[in-house]
Design an enzyme around this catalytic site. Structure first.
Site, short mmCIF file in Angstrom:
data_model
loop_
_atom_site.label_atom_id
_atom_site.label_comp_id
_atom_site.label_asym_id
_atom_site.label_seq_id
_atom_site.Cartn_x
_atom_site.Cartn_y
_atom_site.Cartn_z
N LYS A 1 -10.47 -0.78 10.63
CA LYS A 1 -10.64 -2.00 9.81
C LYS A 1 -10.94 -3.21 10.69
O LYS A 1 -11.12 -4.31 10.18
CB LYS A 1 -9.37 -2.27 9.00
CG LYS A 1 -9.08 -1.21 7.93
CD LYS A 1 -7.87 -1.62 7.12
CE LYS A 1 -7.22 -0.48 6.39
NZ LYS A 1 -7.99 0.04 5.28
N ASP B 1 3.40 -3.97 8.28
CA ASP B 1 2.14 -3.25 8.09
C ASP B 1 1.02 -4.26 8.30
O ASP B 1 0.77 -5.12 7.46
CB ASP B 1 2.13 -2.67 6.67
CG ASP B 1 0.78 -2.07 6.29
OD1 ASP B 1 -0.20 -2.25 7.05
OD2 ASP B 1 0.69 -1.44 5.22
N GLN C 1 -4.19 -5.04 7.27
CA GLN C 1 -5.14 -6.05 6.78
C GLN C 1 -5.03 -7.38 7.52
O GLN C 1 -5.74 -8.32 7.19
CB GLN C 1 -4.93 -6.29 5.27
CG GLN C 1 -5.15 -5.06 4.39
CD GLN C 1 -6.62 -4.66 4.26
OE1 GLN C 1 -7.52 -5.39 4.65
NE2 GLN C 1 -6.85 -3.48 3.71
N CYS D 1 -4.89 2.29 -3.58
CA CYS D 1 -3.67 2.88 -3.00
C CYS D 1 -2.47 1.95 -3.16
O CYS D 1 -1.61 1.85 -2.27
CB CYS D 1 -3.86 3.23 -1.52
SG CYS D 1 -5.17 4.41 -1.23
N HIS E 1 0.87 -1.18 0.00
CA HIS E 1 0.00 0.00 0.00
C HIS E 1 0.91 1.23 0.00
O HIS E 1 2.03 1.18 0.52
CB HIS E 1 -0.83 -0.05 1.28
CG HIS E 1 -1.87 1.01 1.42
ND1 HIS E 1 -1.59 2.29 1.80
CD2 HIS E 1 -3.22 0.96 1.24
CE1 HIS E 1 -2.72 2.99 1.86
NE2 HIS E 1 -3.73 2.21 1.52
N1 C6P Z 1 -6.18 0.27 2.92
C1 C6P Z 1 -7.97 -0.18 1.39
O1 C6P Z 1 -9.08 0.02 0.89
P1 C6P Z 1 -5.03 3.76 6.95
O2 C6P Z 1 -5.69 4.45 5.81
O3 C6P Z 1 -3.86 4.52 7.48
O4 C6P Z 1 -5.99 3.32 8.00
O5 C6P Z 1 -4.43 2.39 6.38
C2 C6P Z 1 -3.50 2.44 5.36
C3 C6P Z 1 -3.20 1.07 4.87
C4 C6P Z 1 -1.93 0.56 5.03
N2 C6P Z 1 -1.61 -0.68 4.66
C5 C6P Z 1 -2.52 -1.49 4.10
C6 C6P Z 1 -2.11 -2.88 3.72
C7 C6P Z 1 -3.82 -1.04 3.90
O6 C6P Z 1 -4.72 -1.86 3.35
C8 C6P Z 1 -4.17 0.27 4.28
C9 C6P Z 1 -5.53 0.81 4.02
C10 C6P Z 1 -7.55 0.61 2.60
O7 C6P Z 1 -7.22 -1.04 0.94
C11 C6P Z 1 -7.79 2.08 2.44
S1 C6P Z 1 -6.75 2.83 1.25
#
Ligand code: C6P
Length: 418
Positions: free
Chosen positions: A237, A211, A214, A376, A133
């Site tokens: 999430k 990270d 997920q 993203c 991401h």
């Molecule tokens: N992915 C998706 O629809 P945030 O936005 O900071 O809570 O998470 C960022 C992020 C970082 N790493 C991974 C693997 C992610 O999946 C995400 C967030 C969402 O896939 C929103 S872009």
């Protein structure tokens, strides 16, 4: 049509669980019930989380770590209690290793700005991967501009796995100081072998940041068993509220790192000539924090713990197995990523002759909420050779019937565009 694998949660359990989520029981348009399959973007929230936050505001709202009045003490206890729950959830050694941040993105930026800027120099190497991401790419690129480090990327294989041979080669090239990898890809669903990745990083003298945006929502994670140095995730999430996330860090590392933002709460002494900082985690939590959100996160942890994360992953596996099977029957549909065994509960795909956004609109007409676009993860989409995919991401409250609803909606959209 194939018959569904029996779900890990019984029909009764699932019905009772769904009743905990007020938002799920509604029609998107008259006669069209909601089928929410955009959990990878954000999950829905059970009443227990919403109520915990309302209860906080109705019964104990106060600032934390400041007042000595009863409300301030209750609010502080709730805020710190949630920190302990998070620590227990991910197997951290101590609640002091849990830093509240806004989200995964901020957690990773915090490490880049503090540990990275203070430690790394020209010639040092950070390894990320092609499947990340943007939150696990851009902060390192920005840090590279500030410090002169080089960012290298582990390539992915044809089947959407990390190429571990190439990873070993990158480590052998030397000077690697950090390996930053997603536990689970938000596009491919790949569950990466992070324990092995971390072990190899450590053998090469590097730290490892995972990270977990997920992964924490859908599977048991134990940061000490993994031996992760840093582990980042977001509350929203995992049934919790937006506005709060977590950076786990090994305590000795956190203690050595400079602070992130300066201001109230992160100090032990301030004079007009200088400041002595508080210990972790306060050192990284300047200003009034997201208190109600921390309480909501604590309630989400309680809720997930009650279900059991082993049950969550089993349930997602049953859903994704059935979904992959049914998707393979759709003419012109291509899925991306590995086999069900190596995948979490999400799948990205394209449909020949139909743009992902048109397909998403077709699904929306049937009440099916999915995500369309690059999620993203532009470098990954470049690698896959597609500008956009459509992603269905399942969670603990989804049903086999909702997989059928998804497939029916894809089929009718396909026929419309044929
Ligand atoms: N992915 C998706 O629809 P945030 O936005 O900071 O809570 O998470 C960022 C992020 C970082 N790493 C991974 C693997 C992610 O999946 C995400 C967030 C969402 O896939 C929103 S872009």
């Amino acid at each position: 049509m194939s018959s569904p694998t029996p779900p890990a949660l019984s029909a009764e359990t699932l019905a009772a669980l769904r009743a905990d989520f007020p938002i799920l029981n509604q029609e998107i348009r008259p006669g069209v019930p909601l089928t929410y399959l955009d959990n990878g973007a954000t999950s829905q929230k059970p009443a227990a989380v919403i109520d915990a936050m309302s209860h906080y505001y109705e019964h104990m709202n106060a600032n934390v770590h400041r007042g000595v009045h009863a409300f301030a003490e209750r609010a502080t206890a709730a805020y710190e209690g949630a920190r302990q729950k998070v620590a227990d959830l991910i197997g951290a050694g101590d609640a002091q290793e849990i830093i509240y941040v806004r989200n995964t993105t901020e957690a990773i930026n915090l490490v880049a700005r503090t540990w990275g800027d203070a430690t790394l120099h020209t010639g040092d190497v950070v390894i990320s991967t092609e499947m990340e991401h943007h939150a696990n790419i851009v902060p390192w690129q920005m840090m590279a501009e500030r410090t002169g480090v080089t960012v290298k990327y582990i390539p992915i294989t044809e089947t959407g796995l990390l190429d571990m041979g190439e990873y070993r080669k990158l480590l052998a090239e030397g000077n690697v100081k950090l390996v930053a990898v997603a536990h689970v890809s938000n596009v491919l669903g790949t569950i990466n072998p992070v324990k092995e990745i971390i072990k190899l990083a450590h053998e090469a003298g590097a730290l490892a940041l995972i990270d977990g945006a997920q992964s924490v929502p859908g599977m048991p994670v134990n940061v000490r068993d993994l031996d992760a140095d840093f582990y980042a995730f977001s509350a929203h999430k995992m049934l919790g509220p937006t506005g709060i996330g977590v950076l786990y860090g090994k305590y000795d590392l956190l203690e050595k790192m400079p602070p992130y933002n300066g201001g109230g709460s992160m100090i032990s002494k301030v004079t007009l000539t200088g400041t002595k900082y508080a210990h972790a985690p306060q050192k990284f939590e300047a200003g009034t924090p997201a208190i109600a959100e921390a309480v909501g996160l604590g309630a989400a942890v309680d809720y997930l713990t009650k279900i059991g994360l082993a049950n969550v992953i089993e349930h997602e596996k049953a859903l994704i197995s059935y979904a992959m099977e049914r998707l393979s029957e759709v003419i012109g549909l291509t899925t991306y990523g590995p086999s069900v065994e190596e995948r979490s509960g999400l799948v990205s795909f394209t449909l020949k002759g139909v743009h992902a956004h048109d397909l998403a609109q077709g699904l929306d007409a049937a009440g099916v909420a999915v995500r369309a676009g690059h999620h993203c993860a532009m470098p990954l989409h470049d690698k896959l050779g597609v500008a956009a995919t459509l992603r269905a991401s399942f969670y603990v409250y989804n049903t086999m019937e909702e997989v059928d609803t998804l497939i029916n909606a894809i089929e009718s959209t396909r026929r419309y565009f044929a």
